[in-house]
Design an enzyme around this catalytic site. Structure first.
Site, PDB file in Angstrom:
ATOM      1  N   LYS A 183      13.205  11.374 -17.208  1.00  0.00           N
ATOM      2  CA  LYS A 183      14.647  11.181 -17.142  1.00  0.00           C
ATOM      3  C   LYS A 183      14.973   9.736 -17.487  1.00  0.00           C
ATOM      4  CE  LYS A 183      15.486  14.727 -13.650  1.00  0.00           C
ATOM      5  NZ  LYS A 183      16.052  15.024 -12.314  1.00  0.00           N
TER       6      LYS A 183
ATOM      7  N   ASP B 160       6.969  12.737 -14.210  1.00  0.00           N
ATOM      8  CA  ASP B 160       8.064  11.851 -14.582  1.00  0.00           C
ATOM      9  C   ASP B 160       7.632  10.893 -15.679  1.00  0.00           C
ATOM     10  OD1 ASP B 160       9.681  12.990 -12.713  1.00  0.00           O
ATOM     11  OD2 ASP B 160       9.470  11.404 -11.228  1.00  0.00           O
TER      12      ASP B 160
ATOM     13  N   GLY C 101       6.435   6.572  -7.118  1.00  0.00           N
ATOM     14  CA  GLY C 101       6.787   6.231  -5.748  1.00  0.00           C
ATOM     15  C   GLY C 101       6.476   7.364  -4.794  1.00  0.00           C
TER      16      GLY C 101
ATOM     17  N   MET D 143      17.155   1.874  -9.027  1.00  0.00           N
ATOM     18  CA  MET D 143      17.974   2.324 -10.164  1.00  0.00           C
ATOM     19  C   MET D 143      19.275   1.515 -10.273  1.00  0.00           C
ATOM     20  SD  MET D 143      17.415   6.424  -9.543  1.00  0.00           S
ATOM     21  CE  MET D 143      17.741   6.260  -7.773  1.00  0.00           C
TER      22      MET D 143
ATOM     23  N   PRO E 232       3.685   3.185  -6.813  1.00  0.00           N
ATOM     24  CA  PRO E 232       4.509   2.291  -7.627  1.00  0.00           C
ATOM     25  C   PRO E 232       4.000   2.050  -9.043  1.00  0.00           C
ATOM     26  CG  PRO E 232       3.197   1.024  -6.090  1.00  0.00           C
ATOM     27  CD  PRO E 232       2.963   2.472  -5.750  1.00  0.00           C
TER      28      PRO E 232
END
Length: 260
Positions: free
Chosen positions: A62, A40, A94, A174, A17
């Site tokens: 992203k 990411d 995650g 999200m 996390p």
């Protein structure tokens, strides 16, 4: 950089996390051995500091409506790097198999004959619950927990009946941008407007924040607090549990333990 002429290997690694010391030992070791890391945007700087200086670092961050590479292109990139002989770590926030598109990347590697392994990470939901002392399941409040993606196609057409309500916890990934539509959807599917909700921003990191309200006020809460990604929305009775909102700042001041 010198790499082997033989095919390398791809490791889909969960970065957890956010806090560096919540990485698994296997994840930390693989990062230290990587010759290429495809990561990411939500992976913390502290975790990236474990990557060797000699390794290639490629961001495929992203953001909503703005992707550095398409998902298909990311799969192609992993294959290309492995075929060049790299030990490739595909580093994801995650867990790779919880809204991390890890399955698609496994398929891409398998189709090209590239060896691939998955290293699980502590999910964002687990990290958020632990960081705020908010149990996702509790004998008195919830015996079922569901994970859904709030940023997805066909939201209005999906049937969310039974995902939230008495005895259940719903964790929404999200969901910030679509929070108003999500609340409307849940209420239309039978949830009461006064259902407790919590929003946990940057869970486990030094600057994490916790906010609570009711379902009908979800989008208003997010707007007033200026919540930004990464953040999770938790819906259900457990949202009332854990630390007080004001106490979260005290927890956030704790220094993480370094991985040695």
């Amino acid at each position: 950089m010198m790499v082997s002429n033989t095919t390398g290997r791809v490791f889909l690694v969960g970065a957890g996390p956010g806090a560096v010391d919540l990485l698994t030992l296997r994840a930390a070791r693989l990062l230290g051995e990587a010759t290429a890391v495809v990561h990411d945007g939500l992976v913390s700087d502290a975790i990236m500091a474990l990557v060797p200086a000699s390794a290639l670092r490629i961001s495929v961050a992203k953001r909503r409506a703005r992707h550095t590479l398409s998902q298909a292109a990311i799969g192609d990139l992993l294959v290309e790097l492995a075929l060049a002989g790299h030990a490739v770590v595909r580093l994801k926030g995650g867990d790779p198999f919880i809204f991390g598109r890890g399955g698609e990347e496994v398929d891409a590697c398998a189709a090209a004959g590239v060896p691939v392994e998955v290293v699980p990470g502590i999910s964002s939901a687990q990290g958020a619950g632990a960081a705020t002392l908010m149990p996702l399941t509790h004998r008195d409040h919830a015996s079922i927990v569901s994970f859904v993606a709030g940023e997805c196609r066909g939201l209005a057409a999906q049937n969310w009946v039974g995902l939230a309500g008495p005895g259940r916890t719903l964790v929404i990934y999200m969901g910030l941008a679509g929070s108003e539509a999500i609340a409307d959807k849940l209420i239309a599917d039978g949830l009461t407007p006064d259902t407790p909700v919590a929003v946990i921003e940057r869970a486990t990191r030094h600057d994490q924040r916790l906010f609570r309200s009711l379902l009908a006020d979800l989008s208003g809460l997010i707007a007033r607090a200026g919540v930004t990604s990464p953040a999770l929305i938790i819906v259900g009775a457990v949202a009332r549990l854990g630390v007080a909102d004001s106490e979260i700042l005290t927890l956030a001041e704790a220094a993480p333990c370094p991985i040695s």
